[in-house]
Design an enzyme around this catalytic site. Structure first.
Site, mmCIF file in Angstrom:
data_model
loop_
_atom_site.group_PDB
_atom_site.id
_atom_site.type_symbol
_atom_site.label_atom_id
_atom_site.label_comp_id
_atom_site.label_asym_id
_atom_site.label_seq_id
_atom_site.Cartn_x
_atom_site.Cartn_y
_atom_site.Cartn_z
ATOM 1 N N PRO A 2 62.844 51.246 87.029
ATOM 2 C CA PRO A 2 62.414 52.353 85.685
ATOM 3 C C PRO A 2 62.960 53.161 85.354
ATOM 4 O O PRO A 2 63.855 53.943 86.125
ATOM 5 C CB PRO A 2 60.825 52.290 86.067
ATOM 6 C CG PRO A 2 60.829 52.160 87.824
ATOM 7 C CD PRO A 2 62.044 51.189 88.317
ATOM 8 N N GLU A 3 63.461 53.659 84.582
ATOM 9 C CA GLU A 3 64.298 54.919 83.900
ATOM 10 C C GLU A 3 63.142 56.051 83.812
ATOM 11 O O GLU A 3 61.303 56.103 83.515
ATOM 12 C CB GLU A 3 64.807 54.383 82.550
ATOM 13 C CG GLU A 3 66.613 53.295 83.420
ATOM 14 C CD GLU A 3 67.679 52.923 82.758
ATOM 15 O OE1 GLU A 3 68.043 54.378 81.823
ATOM 16 O OE2 GLU A 3 68.278 52.179 82.575
ATOM 17 N N LYS A 61 63.681 59.737 87.371
ATOM 18 C CA LYS A 61 63.585 58.948 87.691
ATOM 19 C C LYS A 61 62.906 59.038 89.081
ATOM 20 O O LYS A 61 61.594 58.299 89.438
ATOM 21 C CB LYS A 61 63.407 58.057 88.097
ATOM 22 C CG LYS A 61 64.781 57.730 86.833
ATOM 23 C CD LYS A 61 66.121 56.278 87.514
ATOM 24 C CE LYS A 61 67.318 56.797 86.857
ATOM 25 N NZ LYS A 61 68.546 55.400 87.520
ATOM 26 N N ARG A 288 77.365 46.425 87.482
ATOM 27 C CA ARG A 288 76.940 45.723 85.837
ATOM 28 C C ARG A 288 77.945 45.713 85.166
ATOM 29 O O ARG A 288 79.013 45.234 85.216
ATOM 30 C CB ARG A 288 75.773 46.765 85.813
ATOM 31 C CG ARG A 288 74.877 46.979 87.241
ATOM 32 C CD ARG A 288 74.053 48.073 86.927
ATOM 33 N NE ARG A 288 74.317 49.854 86.977
ATOM 34 C CZ ARG A 288 73.623 50.283 87.370
ATOM 35 N NH1 ARG A 288 72.861 50.210 87.253
ATOM 36 N NH2 ARG A 288 74.628 51.447 87.344
#
Ligand code: ZN
Length: 305
Positions: A2-3, A61, A288
């Site tokens: 989650p951000e 976060k 990434r």
């Protein structure tokens, strides 16, 4: 993972349902969920009984439940510029799959229920559910501060762009003084918190900046424009996320909730750029990916990969 927008959706949902309520019982169903509380699960449960959840706060976060001892809900920061008092809080690390759910006590236990909080009023419970148990809860001291008392374990995390404590001028100066690529700077939680891979790519696209642009080569105005884009994209995601849960069920299942329909470049390699129609490219970024538009976001002359 989650951000910020997803965590804020959870925070506001949890705050609405638990603020001002006194804990009557805490049940740890899996010790791993409270592994950061070194005195152990029984101690974690016993110190919380009788405490009132005064407020639910967030930075970036990170999410925590501030605890008090009185039955009165948090009345906010005291007037006159006094420091917000310290105290204790339960810090939630949502990890990859952590959820905080508000459930009626008669509701069946979730398969991956790890910690249950019951309240004196016998109303809905707060449940920490975590399939992969990378997340967890811990009891932490709050550092008194002029604006937001934050848990000492995250004291090094910078303010996020949506909080009043965010000092934009200072952040612009810090970004320009770095010797790095702009995306790395945006992801540096010691500089600016709450921006992950998805929203970094989206904000850079809006500001027409390639992710490897050297920070030192950016002008004040460019950095301001980028921060405007960050605020815009986080705000839009927040609104989209805010429509995805009902009043008794808050979660962070989705990577980006309903906002995924509005992504311009992230995860869209090969699709046309919504602005110029060029094919969105994907480049390797650390372990990434970085998504950008070759038309709107040209590679700078001296990229900082
Ligand atoms: Zn484009």
């Amino acid at each position: 993972m989650p951000e910020l927008p997803e965590v804020e959706v959870v925070r506001s949902g949890v705050a609405e349902h638990v603020s001002g309520r006194r804990l009557a019982g805490v049940e740890v169903l899996h010790p791993r969920a409270v592994r950061r509380h070194l005195p152990g699960p029984e101690d974690f449960a016993s110190v919380l009984v009788g405490r009132v959840v005064e407020s639910v706060r967030r930075r970036g976060k990170y999410l925590w439940l501030s605890l008090g001892t009185s039955g009165a809900p948090d009345s906010g920061a005291p007037a006159g510029g006094h420091a917000v008092a310290g105290g204790q809080a339960v810090l939630a690390h949502l990890g990859m799959s952590g959820q905080l759910l508000i459930q009626p006590s008669r509701a069946a236990d979730e398969k991956h229920l790890r910690v249950r909080f019951r309240f004196e009023d016998e109303g809905p419970e707060l449940r920490f559910v975590d399939q992969r148990t990378f997340g967890g809860l811990s009891l932490t001291e709050l550092i008194p501060s002029a604006d937001l008392a934050v848990p000492d374990s995250i004291g090094h995390i910078a303010a996020d762009p949506l909080e009043p404590a965010f000092d934009r001028e200072a952040v612009v100066r810090l970004i320009r003084s770095r010797r790095t690529g702009i995306k790395r700077a945006l992801l540096d939680q010691n500089l600016i918190s709450g921006i992950g891979n998805i929203y970094a790519d989206e904000a850079l696209w809006r500001a027409r900046l390639h992710w490897a642009h050297p920070t030192a080569a950016l002008g004040d105005e460019q950095v301001h424009r980028l921060l405007d884009s960050v605020v815009e994209v986080l705000g839009e995601a927040l609104v989209a996320g805010g429509t995805s849960f009902d009043s008794l069920y808050v979660n962070v299942n989705g990577r980006s909730g309903y906002f995924s329909r509005s992504l311009s470049v992230y995860g869209r390699a090969g699709s046309p750029c919504p602005r110029c129609g060029a094919s969105v490219r994907r480049e390797a970024f650390t372990n990434r990916s970085a998504y950008s538009c070759p038309g709107c976001q040209p590679v700078p002359s001296e990229p900082h990969w």
